[in-house]
Write a protein that holds these residues in place. Structure first.
Motif, short mmCIF file in Angstrom:
data_model
loop_
_atom_site.label_atom_id
_atom_site.label_comp_id
_atom_site.label_asym_id
_atom_site.label_seq_id
_atom_site.Cartn_x
_atom_site.Cartn_y
_atom_site.Cartn_z
N MET A 79 0.92 -1.07 -0.09
CA MET A 79 -0.12 0.05 0.03
C MET A 79 0.96 1.19 -0.05
O MET A 79 1.69 1.44 0.61
CB MET A 79 -0.91 0.06 1.30
N VAL A 136 -9.08 4.56 -0.17
CA VAL A 136 -8.19 3.59 -0.67
C VAL A 136 -8.72 3.42 -1.85
O VAL A 136 -9.76 3.32 -2.29
CB VAL A 136 -8.19 2.34 0.17
N SER A 178 -4.62 0.18 -3.66
CA SER A 178 -3.16 0.12 -3.39
C SER A 178 -2.84 1.44 -3.04
O SER A 178 -1.61 1.59 -2.80
CB SER A 178 -2.48 -0.48 -4.71
N ARG A 232 -3.24 4.80 -0.77
CA ARG A 232 -4.12 5.19 0.53
C ARG A 232 -3.79 6.93 0.58
O ARG A 232 -2.86 7.21 0.49
CB ARG A 232 -3.86 4.61 1.83
#
Ligand code: FAD
Length: 380
Positions: free
Chosen positions: A1, A130, A134, A136
């Motif tokens: 992420m 989000v 992938s 944030r």
């Protein structure tokens, strides 16, 4: 992420301007665009000097390897009718190629770039977005143009319920022989209004490139209007007869017709995604840049403190800059009868063309540039 403060969907002039300002204000910014850059964008590529001022652009650096055609005047008239040449002592606009201009602005912004990656999904919870499973981000900015997926997420009725203007355009590279036979003056953009005044065609020459197009407030018989405009230019010997066009079309909203929301939860829209193009001229790059800069200022404050108040301020600042949206959608030109006849006469009247069409409605000379960088050491 991957984490960032602000994720901007769309790397056109709106997204890159917002990213440029936010980076200078110390935010972690990522720009997601479905295209690899440089990418083309259907556009005449005419920009007003206030944009250069607002973005503090270095024209010498820009023109070193890119096309930058100063415009010192416009021809204004009717498609198939007489026209008048209005000339100015200094450059009053510039013609650029969007594939070069947008790439330059985006690289200069200094944001993290995710190019060739479309926006696919977004979820919001506990104050965080989000995106695509992938990325944030605390704030999501919709800068994806007319069909921006973030605008849809915020409730915009993309396409169906909207009264968009539609345009077709072509940008052709001419051979040296074709350049010689092309009667369009490089420093003089040409505007030809449709007989019903519901749109206009243009001819802009920049370097070896010729850009020809026509936009109308409805798509009724647009391809026929474009073809007859092009055929007329060739029949008059104004553009080389051996240029073969393959027009492409695109739609977008004029400010007075747009009902798009400007803000949502931890999110906002800028540029065409918000439907900000000027009513009369259809110029969209300046409002895209300005909305991106306004958004950056409020987003810095949103990151630092009161998110709802800062976002609400974006609505207030947009209304102050672009005007209050009318309660009901209006047309740029609601004419008929004698008004149309008078308008058809006036578009090729030298005084009217200079002061009303050009100075006021195309060049917006009365509206000074936004200068967020002025006196702010963070921009140095
Ligand atoms: C034919 C024509 C001629 C024009 N001529 C002029 C002119 O001469 N001068 C002027 O000022 N204005 C002109 N305009 C208007 C101008 O092009 C737009 O107003 C301007 O490009 C708006 O900038 P933007 O950054 O909001 O959107 P865009 O420039 O459209 O950029 C949006 C970006 O979002 C990306 N994107 C879209 N969907 C997704 C997705 N799902 N996921 C990720 N990324 C996505 C796109 O790839 C694109 O890079 C013209 C428009 C047309 C159609």
């Amino acid at each position: 992420m991957e984490n960032c403060d602000v994720l901007i969907v769309g790397g056109g002039p709106a997204g890159s301007s917002c990213a440029w300002a936010l980076r200078r204000l110390g935010a972690e910014v990522m720009v997601l665009d479905r295209s690899e850059f440089p990418r083309d964008k259907l556009c005449a590529g005419w920009i007003t000097p206030q944009i250069i001022d607002s973005l503090n652009l270095d024209l010498e650096d820009y023109r070193r390897t890119r096309v930058l055609q100063p415009l010192r005047g416009f021809n204004s008239g009717l498609v198939d009718g007489r026209s008048v040449a209005v000339r100015y002592a200094e450059p009053i606009s510039y013609a650029i190629r969007r594939c070069e201009f947008d790439d330059y602005l985006l690289r200069r912004a200094g944001a993290r770039l995710r190019l060739g990656a479309a926006f696919e999904s977004a979820g919001f919870s506990a104050g965080t977005w989000v995106v695509n499973g992938s990325i944030r981000a605390r704030i999501l900015v919709g800068a994806g143009g007319h069909f921006c997926p973030v605008a849809r997420l915020l409730g915009a009725d993309l396409g169906k319920g909207e009264r968009a203007i539609t345009a077709q355009e072509i940008e052709l590279e001419m051979t040296p022989a074709q350049c010689e036979r092309c009667a369009v003056e490089p420093q003089q953009a040409e505007l030809y209004f449709c007989a019903d005044l519901e749109g206009y065609g243009w001819c802009v020459r920049k370097g070896n490139y010729l850009n020809v197009g026509l936009g109308r407030t409805s798509n009724h018989r647009l391809p026929e209007a474009v073809k007859s405009f092009w055929d007329g230019l060739q029949a008059r010997g104004h553009i080389p007869g051996d240029l073969v066009p393959r027009f492409k079309g695109h739609a977008y909203l004029l400010y007075g017709d747009s009902r798009r929301p400007l803000i949502g939860e931890h999110s906002l829209l800028i540029g065409d995604a918000a439907g900000l193009a000027y009513d009369f001229s259809g110029e969209g790059i300046r409002p895209a840049v300005e909305s991106g800069l306004l958004a950056a200022g409020v987003l810095r404050r949103a990151l630092d403190g009161d998110m709802p108040a800062a976002l609400a301020d974006y609505e207030a600042q947009s209304a102050a800059r672009f005007g209050q949206r009318p309660a009901a959608p209006r047309r740029a030109l609601e004419l008929g009868g004698w008004r149309t006849r008078a308008g058809r006469f006036l578009v090729s009247n030298a005084v009217f063309a200079r002061h009303v069409i050009l100075d006021r409605n195309f060049l917006h000379r009365q509206t000074v540039a936004l200068r967020p960088w002025e006196g702010d050491p963070r921009y140095m």
